[in-house]
Design a protein around this motif. Structure first.
Motif, PDB file in Angstrom:
ATOM      1  N   ASP A  48      12.370   8.258 -11.802  1.00  0.00           N
ATOM      2  CA  ASP A  48      11.699   7.332 -12.084  1.00  0.00           C
ATOM      3  C   ASP A  48      10.735   7.012 -10.925  1.00  0.00           C
ATOM      4  OD1 ASP A  48      12.597   7.081 -14.569  1.00  0.00           O
ATOM      5  OD2 ASP A  48      13.751   5.323 -14.161  1.00  0.00           O
ATOM      6  N   GLU A  49      10.541   7.949  -9.855  1.00  0.00           N
ATOM      7  CA  GLU A  49       9.630   7.721  -8.826  1.00  0.00           C
ATOM      8  C   GLU A  49       8.798   8.695  -8.687  1.00  0.00           C
ATOM      9  OE1 GLU A  49       9.476   4.958  -6.768  1.00  0.00           O
ATOM     10  OE2 GLU A  49      11.136   3.864  -7.375  1.00  0.00           O
ATOM     11  N   PRO A  50       7.435   8.489  -8.329  1.00  0.00           N
ATOM     12  CA  PRO A  50       6.595   9.790  -8.068  1.00  0.00           C
ATOM     13  C   PRO A  50       7.037  10.275  -6.662  1.00  0.00           C
ATOM     14  CG  PRO A  50       5.495   7.696  -7.700  1.00  0.00           C
ATOM     15  CD  PRO A  50       6.856   7.307  -8.360  1.00  0.00           C
ATOM     16  N   LEU A  51       6.520  11.354  -6.230  1.00  0.00           N
ATOM     17  CA  LEU A  51       6.926  12.085  -4.729  1.00  0.00           C
ATOM     18  C   LEU A  51       6.278  11.140  -3.445  1.00  0.00           C
ATOM     19  CD1 LEU A  51       6.485  15.721  -5.450  1.00  0.00           C
ATOM     20  CD2 LEU A  51       8.469  14.441  -5.423  1.00  0.00           C
ATOM     21  N   ARG A  52       7.083  10.840  -2.651  1.00  0.00           N
ATOM     22  CA  ARG A  52       6.581   9.915  -1.441  1.00  0.00           C
ATOM     23  C   ARG A  52       5.314  10.585  -0.873  1.00  0.00           C
ATOM     24  NH1 ARG A  52      12.127   8.038   1.711  1.00  0.00           N
ATOM     25  NH2 ARG A  52      12.216   6.068   0.232  1.00  0.00           N
ATOM     26  N   TRP A  53       5.186  11.792  -0.421  1.00  0.00           N
ATOM     27  CA  TRP A  53       4.011  12.249   0.021  1.00  0.00           C
ATOM     28  C   TRP A  53       2.768  12.137  -0.997  1.00  0.00           C
ATOM     29  CZ3 TRP A  53       0.682  15.914  -2.123  1.00  0.00           C
ATOM     30  CH2 TRP A  53       1.146  17.018  -2.901  1.00  0.00           C
ATOM     31  N   ASN A  54       3.007  12.164  -2.329  1.00  0.00           N
ATOM     32  CA  ASN A  54       1.703  12.127  -3.217  1.00  0.00           C
ATOM     33  C   ASN A  54       1.308  10.575  -3.293  1.00  0.00           C
ATOM     34  OD1 ASN A  54       0.197  12.842  -5.212  1.00  0.00           O
ATOM     35  ND2 ASN A  54       1.704  12.623  -6.890  1.00  0.00           N
ATOM     36  N   ARG A  55       2.318   9.512  -3.351  1.00  0.00           N
ATOM     37  CA  ARG A  55       2.100   8.278  -2.847  1.00  0.00           C
ATOM     38  C   ARG A  55       1.296   8.060  -1.780  1.00  0.00           C
ATOM     39  NH1 ARG A  55       7.793   5.494  -2.959  1.00  0.00           N
ATOM     40  NH2 ARG A  55       8.920   7.321  -3.972  1.00  0.00           N
ATOM     41  N   MET A  56       1.743   8.604  -0.576  1.00  0.00           N
ATOM     42  CA  MET A  56       0.901   8.535   0.504  1.00  0.00           C
ATOM     43  C   MET A  56      -0.618   9.087   0.583  1.00  0.00           C
ATOM     44  SD  MET A  56       2.880   6.722   2.496  1.00  0.00           S
ATOM     45  CE  MET A  56       2.104   7.077   4.521  1.00  0.00           C
ATOM     46  N   PHE A  57      -0.663  10.040  -0.203  1.00  0.00           N
ATOM     47  CA  PHE A  57      -2.063  10.868  -0.206  1.00  0.00           C
ATOM     48  C   PHE A  57      -3.005  10.009  -0.866  1.00  0.00           C
ATOM     49  CE2 PHE A  57      -5.178  13.227  -2.727  1.00  0.00           C
ATOM     50  CZ  PHE A  57      -5.527  13.918  -1.946  1.00  0.00           C
ATOM     51  N   TRP A  58      -2.544   9.359  -1.989  1.00  0.00           N
ATOM     52  CA  TRP A  58      -3.659   8.429  -2.779  1.00  0.00           C
ATOM     53  C   TRP A  58      -3.614   7.099  -2.170  1.00  0.00           C
ATOM     54  CZ3 TRP A  58      -6.590  10.524  -6.072  1.00  0.00           C
ATOM     55  CH2 TRP A  58      -6.052  11.733  -6.644  1.00  0.00           C
ATOM     56  N   ALA A  59      -2.571   6.626  -1.266  1.00  0.00           N
ATOM     57  CA  ALA A  59      -2.794   5.446  -0.529  1.00  0.00           C
ATOM     58  C   ALA A  59      -4.102   5.560   0.424  1.00  0.00           C
ATOM     59  CB  ALA A  59      -1.632   5.007   0.015  1.00  0.00           C
ATOM     60  N   PHE A  60      -3.915   6.647   1.256  1.00  0.00           N
ATOM     61  CA  PHE A  60      -4.968   6.927   2.099  1.00  0.00           C
ATOM     62  C   PHE A  60      -6.491   7.382   1.607  1.00  0.00           C
ATOM     63  CE2 PHE A  60      -1.352   6.934   4.938  1.00  0.00           C
ATOM     64  CZ  PHE A  60      -1.828   6.194   5.834  1.00  0.00           C
ATOM     65  N   THR A  61      -6.367   7.947   0.349  1.00  0.00           N
ATOM     66  CA  THR A  61      -7.448   8.226  -0.399  1.00  0.00           C
ATOM     67  C   THR A  61      -8.352   7.100  -0.881  1.00  0.00           C
ATOM     68  OG1 THR A  61      -6.436  10.472  -1.034  1.00  0.00           O
ATOM     69  CG2 THR A  61      -8.688   9.637  -2.493  1.00  0.00           C
ATOM     70  N   ILE A  62      -7.511   6.195  -1.455  1.00  0.00           N
ATOM     71  CA  ILE A  62      -8.281   4.918  -1.810  1.00  0.00           C
ATOM     72  C   ILE A  62      -8.889   4.085  -0.707  1.00  0.00           C
ATOM     73  CG2 ILE A  62      -7.554   2.545  -2.712  1.00  0.00           C
ATOM     74  CD1 ILE A  62      -5.134   3.614  -4.119  1.00  0.00           C
ATOM     75  N   CYS A  63      -8.276   4.241   0.492  1.00  0.00           N
ATOM     76  CA  CYS A  63      -8.830   3.655   1.780  1.00  0.00           C
ATOM     77  C   CYS A  63     -10.201   4.408   2.435  1.00  0.00           C
ATOM     78  CB  CYS A  63      -7.966   3.518   2.775  1.00  0.00           C
ATOM     79  SG  CYS A  63      -8.633   3.028   4.544  1.00  0.00           S
ATOM     80  N   LEU A  64     -10.234   5.864   2.354  1.00  0.00           N
ATOM     81  CA  LEU A  64     -11.139   6.493   2.965  1.00  0.00           C
ATOM     82  C   LEU A  64     -12.468   6.400   2.312  1.00  0.00           C
ATOM     83  CD1 LEU A  64      -9.058   9.666   4.211  1.00  0.00           C
ATOM     84  CD2 LEU A  64      -9.905   7.729   5.326  1.00  0.00           C
ATOM     85  N   LEU A  65     -12.277   6.542   1.113  1.00  0.00           N
ATOM     86  CA  LEU A  65     -13.695   6.439   0.316  1.00  0.00           C
ATOM     87  C   LEU A  65     -14.510   5.160   0.506  1.00  0.00           C
ATOM     88  CD1 LEU A  65     -12.540   8.328  -2.922  1.00  0.00           C
ATOM     89  CD2 LEU A  65     -13.949   9.419  -1.237  1.00  0.00           C
ATOM     90  N   PRO A  66     -13.607   4.034   0.382  1.00  0.00           N
ATOM     91  CA  PRO A  66     -14.515   2.573   0.734  1.00  0.00           C
ATOM     92  C   PRO A  66     -14.985   2.425   1.880  1.00  0.00           C
ATOM     93  CG  PRO A  66     -12.543   2.184  -0.726  1.00  0.00           C
ATOM     94  CD  PRO A  66     -12.568   3.750  -0.387  1.00  0.00           C
ATOM     95  N   LEU A  67     -14.013   3.166   2.857  1.00  0.00           N
ATOM     96  CA  LEU A  67     -14.436   2.997   4.272  1.00  0.00           C
ATOM     97  C   LEU A  67     -15.703   3.602   4.533  1.00  0.00           C
ATOM     98  CD1 LEU A  67     -13.598   2.095   7.197  1.00  0.00           C
ATOM     99  CD2 LEU A  67     -12.347   4.048   7.445  1.00  0.00           C
ATOM    100  N   THR A  68     -15.861   4.890   4.112  1.00  0.00           N
ATOM    101  CA  THR A  68     -17.058   5.705   4.229  1.00  0.00           C
ATOM    102  C   THR A  68     -18.241   5.013   3.571  1.00  0.00           C
ATOM    103  OG1 THR A  68     -15.694   7.790   4.289  1.00  0.00           O
ATOM    104  CG2 THR A  68     -18.136   7.873   3.950  1.00  0.00           C
ATOM    105  N   LEU A  69     -18.115   4.587   2.589  1.00  0.00           N
ATOM    106  CA  LEU A  69     -19.255   3.878   1.638  1.00  0.00           C
ATOM    107  C   LEU A  69     -19.615   2.472   2.345  1.00  0.00           C
ATOM    108  CD1 LEU A  69     -18.451   4.837  -1.965  1.00  0.00           C
ATOM    109  CD2 LEU A  69     -20.365   5.483  -0.432  1.00  0.00           C
ATOM    110  N   MET A  70     -18.463   1.722   2.827  1.00  0.00           N
ATOM    111  CA  MET A  70     -18.928   0.612   3.671  1.00  0.00           C
ATOM    112  C   MET A  70     -19.930   0.563   4.642  1.00  0.00           C
ATOM    113  SD  MET A  70     -16.137  -2.320   4.753  1.00  0.00           S
ATOM    114  CE  MET A  70     -15.324  -1.420   6.012  1.00  0.00           C
ATOM    115  N   TYR A  71     -19.766   1.589   5.564  1.00  0.00           N
ATOM    116  CA  TYR A  71     -20.599   2.064   6.468  1.00  0.00           C
ATOM    117  C   TYR A  71     -22.171   2.422   6.150  1.00  0.00           C
ATOM    118  CZ  TYR A  71     -17.260   1.922  10.493  1.00  0.00           C
ATOM    119  OH  TYR A  71     -16.409   1.233  11.300  1.00  0.00           O
ATOM    120  N   LEU A  72     -22.120   2.987   4.962  1.00  0.00           N
ATOM    121  CA  LEU A  72     -23.621   3.470   4.245  1.00  0.00           C
ATOM    122  C   LEU A  72     -24.039   2.418   3.261  1.00  0.00           C
ATOM    123  CD1 LEU A  72     -22.432   7.183   3.456  1.00  0.00           C
ATOM    124  CD2 LEU A  72     -23.847   6.244   5.078  1.00  0.00           C
ATOM    125  N   GLY A  73     -23.102   1.387   2.875  1.00  0.00           N
ATOM    126  CA  GLY A  73     -23.698   0.388   2.107  1.00  0.00           C
ATOM    127  C   GLY A  73     -23.778   0.711   0.401  1.00  0.00           C
TER     128      GLY A  73
END
Length: 540
Positions: free
Chosen positions: A446-471
């Protein structure tokens, strides 16, 4: 790594589509922003009525399902108790569905309506009407229709996962009764990718709202400048928190974070209610509930149809607020629905529907009623000019300024900032958990793989972080809403698929009731006894 569990086509296509939208916005930010804005205007003005009709249709459809025979179906085994207690369940679904946005909009949204009221009201001539609607419309936008949109995907997903015993919960799987074998083809992948793209765009915008609010509060407490460096640090810290929570898992990480979130929210609301203008808050909130009950259908369907014909300038209120919010809930609905489904084992479909709509709406009502009306009181009494602060320094500064008017202001700002961090982390640990679930062929334990959870956790962060600098965060938000337009029709298909499947299952269950089976077994035993009497020496 158990890579065989990963649904690689969905995983890779999702990531490529996201990069395909973000990279052009990085290279051509102005042209990209203009194009996305034009598409958004076209969708919201040409098809705004579809969003409004969708909201009403979903609301009444779920009320029907909840009190029909389909609503009595248990998600799990017949004698199985709920996996989570009701307070823990309500806290998790509320935290996942709302996030830090409730602290942001719940405190300041009234100020936008105060300056630009609905129904063509002139704020300079009809001040009383303006004030009443300013305190009311936020509660409506975050009320039962919003939570009905969230709950619709939760019902079929939980049904297929717990009753039909499917190994995974994703949008394409709920449409299998209609799509048949096409659910495993590119059509099913595209449906799942649309969900992932919408969620990442929505997640990026929520981070965009929450990060400046948190950094402004830290700046107020510490004196550090509220600049891009501080916002980057805030975003990274929040990411680490929700990544750890997602890694630990649903019961140990997300549940505990949600419980902390719920407790802090109650403390904050009680302090504001008791130390603020208590009678004004209670009376204004009660008045707002009455206005919504009296005008529910009008608010749900108002589109300014005659302004253009009569040559009157449109206010743009329905498109800017109601249509936008319904589109926003729609983009987030598959994610929140998936999460509600995952935490609802042991409950009936009726409990999932009514619980989501009631607990979610009450939670939002408390924030808008207490936090929002406290800010409105400051404006009306002349104790603090919130509107001027909003117009001159922006919404995050205005929100923190409102909190600063409470007794023990530094302590209250600290609690508010900490709660914002926890709210934001709770939303995104849930997001990364669900994104990992959608990109797998099946769940293991009943749980997704841990490395898969971590991948999407940082993907969620990196895109907004990049666009935050670009407005470009606002552009990503708008792009996700435009991209989520097909979800209107997918929601219809989800409802159809669920009713078709669950009704057919109920008919089969009625034909083969346990009582019938028991009677058949008794008849078989009686026949065996008669045979033994006739042939006592025969072996069984």
């Amino acid at each position: 790594m158990k890579t065989r569990l990963i649904d690689w086509p969905t995983f890779i296509i999702s990531f490529v589509v996201i990069l395909g939208v973000v990279i052009p916005l990085i290279i051509f930010p102005e042209a990209g922003s203009e194009l996305v804005g034009q598409l958004n205007d076209f969708v919201s003005h040409r098809f705004g009525f579809l969003y409004l009709l969708m909201g009403l249709a979903i609301f009444f459809f779920l009320i029907f399902v909840a009190f029909s025979q389909n609503g009595q179906v248990k998600l799990g085994e017949e004698e199985e108790p709920p996996e989570f207690s009701t307070p823990a369940w309500a806290g998790m679904l509320f935290s996942a569905g709302i996030g830090s946005s409730i602290l942001y909009w719940g405190t300041i949204e009234w100020a936008f309506y105060y300056q630009g009221p609905p129904f063509g009201i002139d704020p300079t001539e009809s001040q009383l009407e303006t004030i009443q609607w300013a305190s009311t419309y936020g509660i409506f936008h975050w009320g039962p229709i919003a939570w009905a949109i969230y709950a619709l995907p939760a019902v079929p997903m939980s049904y297929f996962f717990y009753v039909r015993k499917k190994p995974i919960i994703k949008i394409s799987e709920t449409l299998r009764p209609l799509l048949k074998g096409y659910a495993d083809t590119m059509i099913g992948k595209i449906i799942d990718v649309l969900f992932i793209f919408g969620l990442l765009g929505g997640a990026g915008t929520t981070l965009a709202l929450g990060t400046p609010l948190i950094s402004r509060g830290i700046s107020d407490l510490t004196g550090f400048p509220d600049d891009m460096l501080l916002r980057t640090i805030v975003l990274l810290v929040v990411t680490v928190i929700f990544a750890i929570s997602a890694y630990v898992g649903l019961k140990e990480g997300i549940k505990r974070l949600s419980n902390l979130n719920l407790g802090l929210s109650i403390v904050l609301l009680i302090i504001v209610l008791v130390t603020g203008p208590t009678l004004f808050i209670l009376e204004t909130t009660t008045n707002s509930i009455g206005l919504i009950l009296d005008n529910f259908f009008h608010m749900s369907t108002w589109t300014e149809p005659f302004a253009m014909v009569q040559g009157i300038e449109e206010t743009g209120f329905p498109e800017a607020w109601t249509v936008f919010y319904w589109a926003w809930w729609l983009v987030y609905a598959p994610f929140v629905g998936l999460f509600i489904a995952r935490i609802s084992r042991g409950r009936t479909i009726r409990q999932v529907i009514i619980g989501s709509m009631v607990y979610g709406s009450i939670g939002c009502l408390l924030f808008f009623g207490i936090m929002g009306n406290f800010g409105l009181f400051l404006q009306l009494s002349g104790e603090y000019d919130v509107v001027n602060m909003l117009n001159e320094q922006g919404a995050p500064a205005a929100v923190i300024a409102i909190i600063n008017q409470l007794p023990f202001s530094s302590v209250m700002v600290a609690i508010f900032v900490f709660l914002s961090v926890v709210f934001l982390a709770t939303t995104f640990d849930s997001s990364s958990y669900i994104l990992a679930s959608v990109t797998q062929k099946r769940l293991e334990g009943d749980e997704p793989l841990r490395w898969n959870r971590m991948f999407w956790a940082f993907t969620i962060c990196l895109l907004p972080l990049t666009l935050m600098y670009l407005g470009g965060l606002e552009t990503l938000q708008t792009a996700s809403i435009v991209g989520g337009f097909p979800l209107i029709f997918i929601m219809f298909l989800i409802a159809w698929s669920f009713m078709k499947t669950s009704t057919r299952d109920l008919i089969i269950d009625e034909q083969y009731e346990p009582k019938t089976i028991i009677l058949d077994m008794k008849n078989i035993r009686e026949k065996l006894k008669r045979r033994r009497k006739k042939k006592p020496n025969d072996e069984e």
